[in-house]
Design a protein around this motif. Structure first.
Motif, PDB file in Angstrom:
ATOM      1  N   ALA A  53       0.833  -1.203   0.000  1.00 54.04           N
ATOM      2  CA  ALA A  53       0.000   0.000   0.000  1.00 54.04           C
ATOM      3  C   ALA A  53       0.871   1.257   0.000  1.00 54.04           C
ATOM      4  N   THR A  54       1.927   1.269   0.818  1.00 52.37           N
ATOM      5  CA  THR A  54       2.806   2.430   0.867  1.00 52.37           C
ATOM      6  C   THR A  54       3.516   2.633  -0.464  1.00 52.37           C
ATOM      7  N   LEU A  55       4.055   1.554  -1.030  1.00 50.27           N
ATOM      8  CA  LEU A  55       4.780   1.674  -2.289  1.00 50.27           C
ATOM      9  C   LEU A  55       3.857   2.068  -3.435  1.00 50.27           C
ATOM     10  N   SER A  56       2.624   1.567  -3.412  1.00 48.02           N
ATOM     11  CA  SER A  56       1.658   1.942  -4.448  1.00 48.02           C
ATOM     12  C   SER A  56       1.375   3.441  -4.390  1.00 48.02           C
ATOM     13  N   ARG A  57       1.214   3.969  -3.188  1.00 46.36           N
ATOM     14  CA  ARG A  57       0.986   5.405  -3.035  1.00 46.36           C
ATOM     15  C   ARG A  57       2.225   6.193  -3.422  1.00 46.36           C
ATOM     16  N   LEU A  58       3.385   5.693  -3.055  1.00 45.23           N
ATOM     17  CA  LEU A  58       4.629   6.425  -3.281  1.00 45.23           C
ATOM     18  C   LEU A  58       4.924   6.586  -4.769  1.00 45.23           C
ATOM     19  N   TYR A  59       4.726   5.507  -5.538  1.00 41.72           N
ATOM     20  CA  TYR A  59       5.113   5.524  -6.946  1.00 41.72           C
ATOM     21  C   TYR A  59       3.938   5.638  -7.910  1.00 41.72           C
ATOM     22  N   GLY A  60       2.718   5.617  -7.388  1.00 44.38           N
ATOM     23  CA  GLY A  60       1.559   5.824  -8.231  1.00 44.38           C
ATOM     24  C   GLY A  60       1.208   4.675  -9.133  1.00 44.38           C
ATOM     25  N   VAL A  61       1.694   3.475  -8.814  1.00 40.17           N
ATOM     26  CA  VAL A  61       1.337   2.264  -9.556  1.00 40.17           C
ATOM     27  C   VAL A  61       1.015   1.174  -8.535  1.00 40.17           C
ATOM     28  N   PRO A  62       0.085   0.258  -8.854  1.00 37.78           N
ATOM     29  CA  PRO A  62      -0.262  -0.789  -7.889  1.00 37.78           C
ATOM     30  C   PRO A  62       0.871  -1.797  -7.716  1.00 37.78           C
ATOM     31  N   LEU A  63       1.330  -1.936  -6.487  1.00 39.15           N
ATOM     32  CA  LEU A  63       2.442  -2.832  -6.174  1.00 39.15           C
ATOM     33  C   LEU A  63       2.078  -3.710  -4.984  1.00 39.15           C
ATOM     34  N   THR A  64       2.738  -4.835  -4.898  1.00 40.24           N
ATOM     35  CA  THR A  64       2.550  -5.720  -3.760  1.00 40.24           C
ATOM     36  C   THR A  64       3.905  -6.185  -3.257  1.00 40.24           C
ATOM     37  N   VAL A  65       3.998  -6.492  -1.983  1.00 43.56           N
ATOM     38  CA  VAL A  65       5.222  -7.018  -1.385  1.00 43.56           C
ATOM     39  C   VAL A  65       4.935  -8.423  -0.900  1.00 43.56           C
ATOM     40  N   GLU A  66       5.688  -9.383  -1.409  1.00 42.85           N
ATOM     41  CA  GLU A  66       5.479 -10.788  -1.058  1.00 42.85           C
ATOM     42  C   GLU A  66       6.788 -11.406  -0.612  1.00 42.85           C
ATOM     43  N   ARG A  67       6.680 -12.459   0.190  1.00 47.25           N
ATOM     44  CA  ARG A  67       7.879 -13.155   0.659  1.00 47.25           C
ATOM     45  C   ARG A  67       8.139 -14.365  -0.227  1.00 47.25           C
ATOM     46  N   ALA A  68       9.308 -14.386  -0.838  1.00 48.82           N
ATOM     47  CA  ALA A  68       9.698 -15.494  -1.700  1.00 48.82           C
ATOM     48  C   ALA A  68      10.051 -16.714  -0.852  1.00 48.82           C
ATOM     49  N   PRO A  69      10.093 -17.921  -1.466  1.00 43.66           N
ATOM     50  CA  PRO A  69      10.475 -19.123  -0.711  1.00 43.66           C
ATOM     51  C   PRO A  69      11.810 -18.990   0.007  1.00 43.66           C
TER      52      PRO A  69
END
Length: 271
Positions: free
Chosen positions: A240-256
């Motif tokens: 949510a923070t990164l989406s607001r910061l850069y103006g594009v929808p982003l998600t943060v996920e944990r890789a294996p």
């Protein structure tokens, strides 16, 4: 009552409170609060044009704040002269060829200027400090080489060595991995982490959220309209923070592997 003495409060090496930054009385951002403690890496993120460079210049004392205050090692920044500031905080710009093709050792000796008198010249102790800084970063063999003949990654490490020779407990780096290849990027970031392990406070601006998530103890984000947030890296750098910061929808996920990965979000903003 316990006989154990209370631990002394930790004094921030650099602290900004209620800071308003800008030029000519026009504020780019207000109410910024930031704290750099010994032994930590803090990353600053934000799109171009929001005031990151202006914030850096204000923290370094090159621009006066419009409001609020900056303290270095507990002392008001406004009360410190240029020499006193330089003994607390060092600046590492992006590496580029110098106007004068100095030898690497001479370039690093320039970091000792804050410890010399008004008309002082570097002495053996200053040369030894510069050589030690190069050796600490594993580039002691570059000392006699011409700065402009080095690779971009080598030049960046030389500028880090110059800041290290300065002997300041706070090091501020302006996008130190910009334009570097992967190997040199990783080396610069590894050395930044090593400086924190030695007890320094390191502040780095970057355009790479994954870099900040892997490297930083704390992050600060500066967005359009002066929007600002700071705190522990995983808590601040959410989708949510990164989406607001850069103006594009982003998600943060944990890789294996356990690494946090930033990806485009499908159908909207990320969590």
């Amino acid at each position: 009552m316990s006989g154990r003495e209370a631990a002394p409060p930790v004094t921030a090496l650099l602290e900004a409170e209620g800071l308003a930054i800008g030029h000519g009385g026009r504020a780019l951002a207000r109410d910024l609060s930031l704290r750099l403690d010994a032994g930590t890496v803090t990353c600053l993120l934000g799109p171009n044009g929001v005031g990151k460079t202006t914030l850096f210049k204000t923290l370094l004392g090159l621009l006066p704040p419009i409001a609020g205050a900056v303290r270095l090692a507990g002392a008001p920044l406004a009360a410190l002269g240029a020499g006193a500031r330089a003994r607390v905080v060092a600046y590492v710009p992006q590496a580029s060829p110098s106007d004068f093709n100095y030898a690497v050792l001479d370039m690093v000796v320039m970091g000792r200027t804050a410890h010399l008198g008004a008309f002082g010249a570097p002495g053996p102790r200053d040369v030894a400090a510069a050589a030690a800084a190069l050796a600490t970063l594993g580039i002691g063999d570059l000392g006699p080489r011409a700065f402009n003949h080095l690779s971009g990654g080598q030049r960046q490490l030389v500028l880090v060595a110059r800041a290290l020779a300065q002997g300041a407990p706070v090091i501020v780096m302006d996008e130190p991995t910009a334009s570097l290849d992967l190997a040199n990027r990783l080396k610069v970031l590894r050395e930044a982490r090593a400086l924190a392990a030695r007890g320094l406070a390191v502040l780095i601006s970057t355009h790479e959220p994954e870099q900040a998530l892997a490297l930083a103890d704390r992050v600060a984000v500066l967005g359009a309209g002066g929007w600002f947030a700071a705190g522990p890296a995983p808590e601040v750098l959410t989708g949510a923070t990164l989406s607001r910061l850069y103006g594009v929808p982003l998600t943060v996920e944990r890789a294996p592997s356990g690494r946090l990965v930033v990806s485009p979000a499908e159908g909207g903003g990320g969590a």
